[in-house]
Write an enzyme that holds these catalytic residues in place. Structure first.
Site, PDB file in Angstrom:
ATOM      1  N   ASP A 192      -6.812  -6.151   4.591  1.00  0.00           N
ATOM      2  CA  ASP A 192      -6.131  -4.860   4.540  1.00  0.00           C
ATOM      3  C   ASP A 192      -6.155  -4.252   5.935  1.00  0.00           C
ATOM      4  O   ASP A 192      -7.223  -3.983   6.489  1.00  0.00           O
ATOM      5  CB  ASP A 192      -6.871  -3.971   3.529  1.00  0.00           C
ATOM      6  N   ASP A 216      -4.870   3.692  -2.057  1.00  0.00           N
ATOM      7  CA  ASP A 216      -5.954   4.094  -1.158  1.00  0.00           C
ATOM      8  C   ASP A 216      -6.458   5.488  -1.497  1.00  0.00           C
ATOM      9  O   ASP A 216      -5.743   6.468  -1.311  1.00  0.00           O
ATOM     10  CB  ASP A 216      -5.454   4.084   0.292  1.00  0.00           C
ATOM     11  N   HIS A 225      -8.384   1.033  -3.909  1.00  0.00           N
ATOM     12  CA  HIS A 225      -9.280   0.866  -2.766  1.00  0.00           C
ATOM     13  C   HIS A 225      -9.931   2.213  -2.491  1.00  0.00           C
ATOM     14  O   HIS A 225      -9.292   3.132  -1.987  1.00  0.00           O
ATOM     15  CB  HIS A 225      -8.469   0.379  -1.555  1.00  0.00           C
ATOM     16  N   SER A 236       0.842  -1.202   0.000  1.00  0.00           N
ATOM     17  CA  SER A 236       0.000   0.000   0.000  1.00  0.00           C
ATOM     18  C   SER A 236       0.873   1.247   0.000  1.00  0.00           C
ATOM     19  O   SER A 236       1.659   1.468   0.935  1.00  0.00           O
ATOM     20  CB  SER A 236      -0.899   0.018   1.233  1.00  0.00           C
ATOM     21  N   HIS A 296      -1.374  -1.334  -4.147  1.00  0.00           N
ATOM     22  CA  HIS A 296      -2.631  -0.950  -3.494  1.00  0.00           C
ATOM     23  C   HIS A 296      -2.676   0.573  -3.361  1.00  0.00           C
ATOM     24  O   HIS A 296      -1.772   1.181  -2.769  1.00  0.00           O
ATOM     25  CB  HIS A 296      -2.703  -1.626  -2.132  1.00  0.00           C
ATOM     26  N   MET A 301      -8.971   8.408  -0.550  1.00  0.00           N
ATOM     27  CA  MET A 301      -9.779   8.908   0.587  1.00  0.00           C
ATOM     28  C   MET A 301     -10.104  10.377   0.354  1.00  0.00           C
ATOM     29  O   MET A 301      -9.253  11.116  -0.149  1.00  0.00           O
ATOM     30  CB  MET A 301      -8.997   8.793   1.899  1.00  0.00           C
ATOM     31  N   MET A 308     -11.882  -5.672   5.741  1.00  0.00           N
ATOM     32  CA  MET A 308     -10.971  -4.756   6.434  1.00  0.00           C
ATOM     33  C   MET A 308     -10.606  -5.345   7.798  1.00  0.00           C
ATOM     34  O   MET A 308     -11.478  -5.742   8.564  1.00  0.00           O
ATOM     35  CB  MET A 308     -11.619  -3.386   6.637  1.00  0.00           C
ATOM     36  N   MET A 362     -12.049   4.590  -0.474  1.00  0.00           N
ATOM     37  CA  MET A 362     -12.678   4.873   0.815  1.00  0.00           C
ATOM     38  C   MET A 362     -13.364   6.213   0.675  1.00  0.00           C
ATOM     39  O   MET A 362     -12.954   7.224   1.269  1.00  0.00           O
ATOM     40  CB  MET A 362     -11.617   4.875   1.928  1.00  0.00           C
TER      41      MET A 362
HETATM   42  C1  DX5 Z   1      -6.126   1.816   5.693  1.00  0.00           C
HETATM   43  C2  DX5 Z   1      -5.754   1.478   4.266  1.00  0.00           C
HETATM   44  C3  DX5 Z   1      -4.665   0.491   4.168  1.00  0.00           C
HETATM   45  C4  DX5 Z   1      -3.347   0.908   4.784  1.00  0.00           C
HETATM   46  C5  DX5 Z   1      -2.835  -0.294   5.497  1.00  0.00           C
HETATM   47  O1  DX5 Z   1      -7.400   2.320   5.738  1.00  0.00           O
HETATM   48  O2  DX5 Z   1      -6.885   0.967   3.562  1.00  0.00           O
HETATM   49  O3  DX5 Z   1      -4.486   0.068   2.818  1.00  0.00           O
HETATM   50  O4  DX5 Z   1      -2.398   1.362   3.878  1.00  0.00           O
HETATM   51  O5  DX5 Z   1      -1.692   0.054   6.191  1.00  0.00           O
HETATM   52  P1  DX5 Z   1      -0.945  -0.979   7.160  1.00  0.00           P
HETATM   53  O6  DX5 Z   1      -0.551  -2.168   6.317  1.00  0.00           O
HETATM   54  O7  DX5 Z   1       0.215  -0.202   7.668  1.00  0.00           O
HETATM   55  O8  DX5 Z   1      -1.923  -1.368   8.237  1.00  0.00           O
HETATM   56 ZN    ZN Z   2      -6.527   0.010   1.621  1.00  0.00          ZN
END
Ligand code: DX5
Ligand code: ZN
Length: 218
Positions: free
Chosen positions: A171, A31, A62, A6, A29, A33, A133, A64
């Protein structure tokens, strides 16, 4: 067993460099947001389009974000290999999944730790991936919630019972000491942010995580 680093834990002013460091990963990955669905802000379609252009591995996006029905298809149009949206943020998960597939992306459905998976088990044929999650979404570096494992087992047995080919992703808090627990519960696709980018040797981190997952797979 897929390992998807990620880039939430990468250096945001050196994203190209950090994406190019993970050529041995399965996917990257990404993210997305927007400070509404989760209390954090990353980047949107313009950045995802540029990552798509330079990444050595396919994009595992991903989302969010709220109003997933409205915004998810645009990420498929950018050419992302996989687009995962949250069940809690969509009005019609089936229509959104179909819109993603029509645009050539794999369709993923994500659930937060407190969201039951049962209502979605009968819809599994509409999806290419389910993301359970293992932390509350929003931030990297949180602790793995083992309490989510029954949900993983439920998806795994539903997928097996119906002979479907649905990837099962986890994740949050995935590291060398937790990845085996998730693999044992049926996960086959592992997101890792801090456990990869927190190491100097990211390629070693990826191969060690993969070996630990394989050691606990069925
Ligand atoms: C958190 C993200 C993850 C995040 C995970 O909401 O969706 O993808 O990067 O980070 P680690 O592996 O450090 O928990
Ligand atoms: Zn994620």
């Amino acid at each position: 067993m897929r390992i998807n680093p990620s880039i939430l834990s990468a250096d945001f002013v050196n994203l190209q460099r950090d994406v190019e460091r993970i050529g041995s990963a399965d996917l990257v990955h990404v993210d997305v947001m927007e400070n509404h669905f989760v209390p954090n802000l990353t980047f949107g379609p313009q950045m995802v389009g540029r990552l798509q252009a330079i990444s050595p591995v396919p994009l595992d996006v991903h989302l969010m974000i709220s109003e997933a029905d409205r915004w998810a298809p645009g990420y498929a149009e950018l050419g992302a290999f996989s687009v995962t949206f949250h069940a809690e943020a969509a009005d019609d998960v089936v229509a959104t999944a179909r819109a993603l597939r029509e645009r050539g992306s794999r369709a993923g459905l994500a659930v937060k730790p407190g969201t039951p998976i049962e209502p979605y088990l009968e819809l599994l044929g509409e999806f290419d991936q389910v993301l359970v999650m293992t932390v509350e979404p929003g931030f990297g570096g949180q602790s793995f919630m083992e309490s989510t494992m029954p949900k993983l087992r439920a998806v795994r047995s539903a997928v097996a019972a119906r002979g479907l080919d649905v990837w099962l992703q986890v994740d949050g808090g995935i590291a060398l000491d937790t990845i085996g627990i998730a693999a044992e519960a049926g996960a086959d696709t592992f997101v890792a942010g801090s456990a990869v980018y927190g190491r100097d040797d990211v390629e070693a981190a990826i191969s060690e995580l993969r070996a630990a997952a394989v050691a606990h797979s069925h």
